[in-house]
Design an enzyme around this catalytic site. Structure first.
Site, PDB file in Angstrom:
ATOM      1  N   GLU A  59       4.876   6.974   7.854  1.00 44.83           N
ATOM      2  CA  GLU A  59       5.455   8.009   8.719  1.00 44.83           C
ATOM      3  C   GLU A  59       5.138   7.773  10.190  1.00 44.83           C
ATOM      4  OE1 GLU A  59       4.057   8.627   5.814  1.00 44.83           O
ATOM      5  OE2 GLU A  59       5.595   9.701   4.669  1.00 44.83           O
ATOM      6  N   HIS A 126       4.078  20.034  -0.636  1.00 49.22           N
ATOM      7  CA  HIS A 126       5.536  19.835  -0.584  1.00 49.22           C
ATOM      8  C   HIS A 126       6.225  21.147  -0.214  1.00 49.22           C
ATOM      9  CE1 HIS A 126       4.198  16.400  -3.019  1.00 49.22           C
ATOM     10  NE2 HIS A 126       5.330  15.807  -2.727  1.00 49.22           N
TER      11      HIS A 126
HETATM   12  C1  LIG Z   1       2.290   9.680   3.158  1.00 54.88           C
HETATM   13  C2  LIG Z   1       3.303   9.972   2.092  1.00 54.88           C
HETATM   14  N1  LIG Z   1       4.601   9.844   2.357  1.00 54.88           N
HETATM   15  C3  LIG Z   1       5.529  10.115   1.420  1.00 54.88           C
HETATM   16  C4  LIG Z   1       5.168  10.527   0.173  1.00 54.88           C
HETATM   17  C5  LIG Z   1       6.229  10.881  -0.881  1.00 54.88           C
HETATM   18  N2  LIG Z   1       6.115   9.975  -2.035  1.00 54.88           N
HETATM   19  C6  LIG Z   1       5.441  10.332  -3.144  1.00 54.88           C
HETATM   20  S1  LIG Z   1       5.339   9.100  -4.271  1.00 54.88           S
HETATM   21  C7  LIG Z   1       6.280   8.077  -3.290  1.00 54.88           C
HETATM   22  C8  LIG Z   1       6.573   6.686  -3.740  1.00 54.88           C
HETATM   23  C9  LIG Z   1       5.303   5.968  -4.032  1.00 54.88           C
HETATM   24  O1  LIG Z   1       5.537   4.639  -4.318  1.00 54.88           O
HETATM   25  P1  LIG Z   1       4.351   3.731  -4.806  1.00 54.88           P
HETATM   26  O2  LIG Z   1       3.193   3.871  -3.882  1.00 54.88           O
HETATM   27  O3  LIG Z   1       4.894   2.365  -4.974  1.00 54.88           O
HETATM   28  O4  LIG Z   1       3.892   4.349  -6.187  1.00 54.88           O
HETATM   29  P2  LIG Z   1       4.766   4.507  -7.521  1.00 54.88           P
HETATM   30  O5  LIG Z   1       5.464   5.821  -7.433  1.00 54.88           O
HETATM   31  O6  LIG Z   1       5.717   3.361  -7.569  1.00 54.88           O
HETATM   32  O7  LIG Z   1       3.783   4.477  -8.620  1.00 54.88           O
HETATM   33  C10 LIG Z   1       6.623   8.712  -2.101  1.00 54.88           C
HETATM   34  C11 LIG Z   1       7.428   8.102  -1.022  1.00 54.88           C
HETATM   35  C12 LIG Z   1       3.791  10.679  -0.053  1.00 54.88           C
HETATM   36  N3  LIG Z   1       3.326  11.115  -1.233  1.00 54.88           N
HETATM   37  N4  LIG Z   1       2.886  10.387   0.902  1.00 54.88           N
END
Ligand SMILES: Cc1ncc(C[n+]2csc(CCOP(=O)(O)OP(=O)(O)O)c2C)c(N)n1
Ligand SMILES: Cc1ncc(C[n+]2csc(CCOP(=O)(O)OP(=O)(O)O)c2C)c(N)n1
Ligand SMILES: [Mg+2]
Ligand SMILES: [Mg+2]
Lengths: 322, 343, 343, 322
Positions: A59, A126
């Site tokens: 972000e 959220h």
């Molecule tokens: C700082 C932040 N930005 C956005 C999010 C929203 N968000 C939650 S899970 C996710 C994807 C996470 O991807 P990854 O780290 O690859 O984990 P996976 O879901 O693939 O296990 C996002 C963008 C968040 N939790 N934290």
């Protein structure tokens, strides 16, 4: 045909991408077929290749990049996945975007979209409404559209404005709120709207709470009270004149917001009315905010945590009884 | 692996073009040293409000950063970049005006010292938060690409301390994801304010960060001007030519306090004897003399010229009016009709 | 270089102890799969408010994370860690109560789904902001060292998406600076929500980040339980024994939507044929059958046992009262005398 | 012997390190001989080996680490080099420390020291007062000591409290403010102090502005006005009772703070008085804050940007004339 609040946001962005080649959208999961966690950019990546870009989960860098692009003449829109994650970008927003023009004399036209506010089961991370934090610092315009029409026209205005805009769109309104069509006209930015004129009590509010306030006003009408409901539309700048004019009509003020109770929009509105319109008040003003705890996950708790039609009507009756 | 270890010892520039470049760089370094000594003496005399931050010891790195950038490029200098700013075209008057708080400077008294810039001229005005300028540079490059510009590059500098901020990480990564022509020149001057390397990071050399982000990495001896020019020039060239983002890590010692308020008494005695603790300006001058690239008269003339330029900038700025609070319109936004009226 | 590439293909655990461990891990994985399928069906039936996030495809990695931790260790699980949580000792009832919003759960309806934990039991309750738990684990380890505890280790997990946040960078770096016994297990499941790797990072393998922070790095095939146990077990052991912080990067495919609301229709068809797209649970079951580590009856019994446990936890939680807003005291701080009274 | 505000902070930390082995200090440049950018930890690293630790430039991780240590029973004090850099740690402070107890039932006793506020020539990024942002979110206690005595006792209390405390120490007071000795007694946390009783006007303020307000009150005394000056001490919790009692004595309210004007402490105080003590007011309340721009570097601009004795006295006279 009908258009939802969310569709209005999507349509505004389509319009902007179509009309202004300086515009691009930058955010997590907004591209491809996916079109964003809430689908606010659905279809836009295909229609505008190379202008709706997925970012890493970064972000701070998303906003920093947008600032750089704005300084080079672009008009970036940054979509935060949830307003709550803008805490990571806060430094870039407050200290870089917010100070840029004042320091360098070069405007910084970025628009940061914050999907804001509570919905059932969304919990502490959220559900937040961060307008109070962004409005506290200098250099930012903070919009909080409450209607489909405003969602559309204010987003278009946000991108046109040469200054950084924090555009707080309310997630609860995404699907719940519908209009017959996209608006033809618009109210200028910086102007509040008297949604419903009245003579007994002013309810000054914004975003989702406009609708709870309208419902409460309806309820109070049954008791013979005419409530004036003012939708602030932007919380910074805050249209003190329209608020004061409303209080001048009614003599009584209730200020309602969904955010946390210490400070924020409701304190600011009451401070303005108390300092600039003290003699207009026939009774003590009052405010209604969320409770001073994180936003609860469980619907039973959440419904107590935020103001709603009932708590607004109850508070309004207390003021009217004074 | 793309990374190469920095060469130690004095390098020998072999050709005429490098000589010309070397001498040009030397003159920026010299001017910087003279200007910064002037700033220090103004500060000690109570004529500068706020901090003074100098680049003593890293003039070679900084000069090289500015010299390979052209109009249309973007430079986001940091705390120790007077040489690079000047080489990139920042007027000396901007510096004097900003330090002395003239209302005619680019910051008009609103911001001071190193926090100056002219974004329209490609020189961004840093905010203090370390690492924050990295994504901003990325954004300018992304915009240039979108607008169809060609042949541009963006460069920013950072200290080894600033390499540890989240902003630096996100910014470095997003540059690679966007594939923009970006160069990050990090100087490990062995201290972040008073903090030595062992409380800053653990990897052997910060250039080990390059592969982590898909960057090309080079480390170099920041006290060796020739090496600075070769390596930083090469990095700028590769980025400009469409190569991956570039990380250059220079090794130096900060030969001054963190700011001029700081006596740096925490700097370990031993470290002052290290190779990286040498003075790049002195080394360059010795090299010029040894190789006969310029004679004593020429060197004296350069010094006199620089001194005159510095003095002129300072005295001009000193005669200019300070800002006046009553004349400020006190709006942080450009759209005056939207200025919030708060009483 | 400490980093070793992950082995591909099926590995063959050779001895009795590994067999026992393998089977234990398999049972956590099985229980997890059954529990998560139950959660999904409750969600589809409208019986769960908010999101459901499952670890389908990465049960092997997660189980291995939990299994090598002991009482006194610290575990900060993330979104896809049901298996690891269970292996570390989280009661199934905690999960059911949190998802179903029972007031008797550890979060008492205040927070939901994956945001649960019991810090006193060494299991931290994640906040959503990715990377934020890393420094928190570091802090617990620093405290343990200050208090004179011995023989402890802290482990947390992250996705390849979360590896790009500033918090992750700062947290990874500070762990190395403090020299605490820390293990970071990153799973590259090839998507962050809908975003594929090419918009997330550029390095060849995220394990290239290990040397950047002075970590030991290993990559592995996250669909191969045996490899998960060996590599993660080894990393935990080395950290516990005083080695540098450990980075393990597992490769998998997320075999479900981001959450159960998501049909994952953006997942590229080609990728589903990759080796890393295999189902670790299925592979483990096949391996058990092939090697005769357990017979069909035993497997069926395990499945039945797990199903019974899951059903019991769910039905217990379902019978429990929901929280009641009127009974909340609505104070976010523990020092009730200092609760701000705002009307 | 005399002790400065800064020395009081150092002494409080020395006392805490001496008395409570759970305490350690974590921050940039605080260790070694150096003892911090402002010397608030001078000598402590030598006296308490291993308990005053330098960190990398990683504000987010500094606070995250402190949270973890607190959950393990320690009492960390985090020193930000300047309050302004806590923007980088905001997510950990608001979303992790601030929600921890409410979510998990386990308290999170960290103390974050924020060297706050303007000094000459410090500019936009070394001058901020962020109490308004931290107080807006739930879960934090926000202290703003104005005196040497409070600097000492409140820091000791901050560390003793089981909840996260944001301790805003004002850099302008570091050297300017002196007391004869360290205090023997203390006022409880959560209680405001009537610094000077009066009958004509209440000036409610905190931190450095207490001293500007006192100077203005002195000036007004010459005109025959008795000004009641209330030092809030903590802005969260905010001691509404003491504020209301003051307004009950005077009927008039001026609220003064050094932070930005939209929202923040002054809006919150006015909102409380207007809503809970409306009938106590004989005239419109007023507030005085910094201007709504970044904090200027140049002393000529800075002196106009922040409230001071003169602007306070001027505003006070307006209110008194009503
Ligand atoms: C700082 C932040 N930005 C956005 C999010 C929203 N968000 C939650 S899970 C996710 C994807 C996470 O991807 P990854 O780290 O690859 O984990 P996976 O879901 O693939 O296990 C996002 C963008 C968040 N939790 N934290
Ligand atoms: C995020 C952030 N935290 C703290 C500071 C305060 N600060 C300014 S310069 C500095 C030291 C920087 O060290 P380094 O990056 O190595 O650069 P150097 O001064 O050695 O050139 C610090 C801590 C800052 N500017 N930004
Ligand atoms: Mg340094
Ligand atoms: Mg992933």
């Amino acid at each position: 045909m009908s258009v939802s609040y969310l569709e209005a946001i999507r349509e505004a962005q389509a319009h902007l991408l179509r009309e202004d080649k300086r515009v691009f959208i930058y955010g997590q999961d907004i591209s491809g077929n996916f079109g964003g966690a809430f689908k606010a950019t659905k279809g836009l990546a295909a229609e505008f290749p190379g202008r709706v870009l997925n970012t890493p989960i970064s972000e701070d860098a998303m906003v920093g990049t947008a600032i750089g692009a704005a300084l080079e003449g672009m008009r970036p829109i940054v979509e935060m996945q949830f307003a709550d994650f803008s805490s990571i970008a806060l430094n870039q927003i407050l200290n870089n975007a917010g100070t840029q023009y004042w320091r360098t004399n070069i405007p910084c036209p970025i628009t940061v979209r914050l999907p804001s506010g509570g919905t059932k089961g969304s919990g502490p991370f959220h559900s937040q409404s961060m307008e109070g934090i962004y409005a506290h610092y200098p250099g930012l315009i903070v919009m909080t559209p409450a209607t489909v029409e405003d969602a559309y026209t204010m987003l278009i205005d946000a991108v046109a404005i040469d200054d950084p805009v924090i555009y707080c769109e309310h997630k609860y309104l995404y699907y719940h709120l519908k209009a017959d069509e996209l608006p033809k006209n618009r109210l200028p930015i910086g102007q509040a709207r008297v949604v419903r004129p009245g003579r007994d009590l002013s309810i000054v509010t914004y975003s989702v709470m406009v609708h709870e306030a309208l419902a409460a006003a309806e309820e109070l009408r049954a008791d013979g009270f005419e409530v004036d409901v003012v939708d602030l539309r932007t919380v910074k700048p805050l249209d003190t004149d329209t608020v004061l004019a409303s209080v001048a009509r009614t003599g009584r003020l209730l200020c309602v917001g969904e955010s946390f109770p210490w400070g924020g929009v409701t304190a600011e509105v009451i401070a303005r009315v108390a300092t600039e319109g003290f003699h207009l008040l026939d009774a003590a003003p009052a405010r209604l905010n969320a409770k001073d705890t994180p936003i609860p996950y469980h619907p039973n708790l959440w419904s107590e945590h935020r103001p709603n039609e009932n708590s607004i009507a109850k508070k309004a009756r207390q003021i009217l009884a004074e | 692996m793309l990374q190469t270890a920095g060469r130690k010892g004095t390098s020998t520039p072999g050709k005429a073009a490098p000589h010309k470049r070397y001498l040009e760089a030397f003159r920026w370094m010299l001017q910087t040293r003279i200007f910064e000594e002037k700033l220090t003496s103004l500060y000690r005399g109570g004529l500068i409000t706020g901090g003074v931050y100098v680049g003593r010891g890293q003039e070679a790195v900084s000069a090289a950063c500015g010299m390979f950038l052209k109009k249309g490029d973007v430079f986001a200098p940091l705390i120790r970049d007077q040489a690079g700013r000047a080489a990139f075209g920042e007027p000396l008057l901007d510096v004097a005006r900003t330090y002395l708080g003239s209302r005619q400077g680019p910051m008009r008294g609103r911001d001071g010292n190193i926090h100056r810039g002219r974004p329209r001229a490609g020189q961004l005005a840093m905010i203090s938060h370390l690492g924050a300028m990295i994504p901003v540079v990325v954004g300018t490059l992304l915009a240039k690409r979108m607008k169809g510009e060609k042949d541009f590059v963006g460069l920013t500098t950072i200290g080894e301390g600033g390499m540890q901020t989240g902003a630096t990480h996100e910014g470095m990564n997003i540059a690679a994801v966007e594939g923009v022509p970006f160069v990050l020149v990090a100087t490990n001057n062995h201290y972040a304010y008073s903090t030595p390397n062992d409380r800053e990071f653990v990897c052997a050399d910060l250039v080990d960060r390059a592969p982590a982000y898909g960057y090309e990495g080079r480390s170099l001896d920041g006290t060796d001007l020739s090496e600075c020019l070769d390596v930083i020039g090469g990095a700028v060239e590769r980025a400009r030519a469409g190569g991956p983002p570039q990380l250059v890590v220079a090794s130096t010692l900060r030969l001054a306090g963190h700011g001029e308020h700081d006596d740096a008494s925490y700097v370990a005695a031993e470290i002052k004897g290290e190779d990286f603790a040498r003075d790049s300006l002195q080394r360059a001058e010795e090299f010029i003399k040894e190789e006969g690239l310029a004679d004593a008269d020429t060197l004296a003339q350069w010094r006199a010229d620089a001194t005159a330029q510095v003095n002129e900038a300072v005295s001009t700025a000193q005669e200019e009016a300070a800002p006046d609070g009553n004349e400020e319109d006190w709006s942080a936004i450009s759209t005056r009709t939207l200025t919030d009226r708060i009483s």
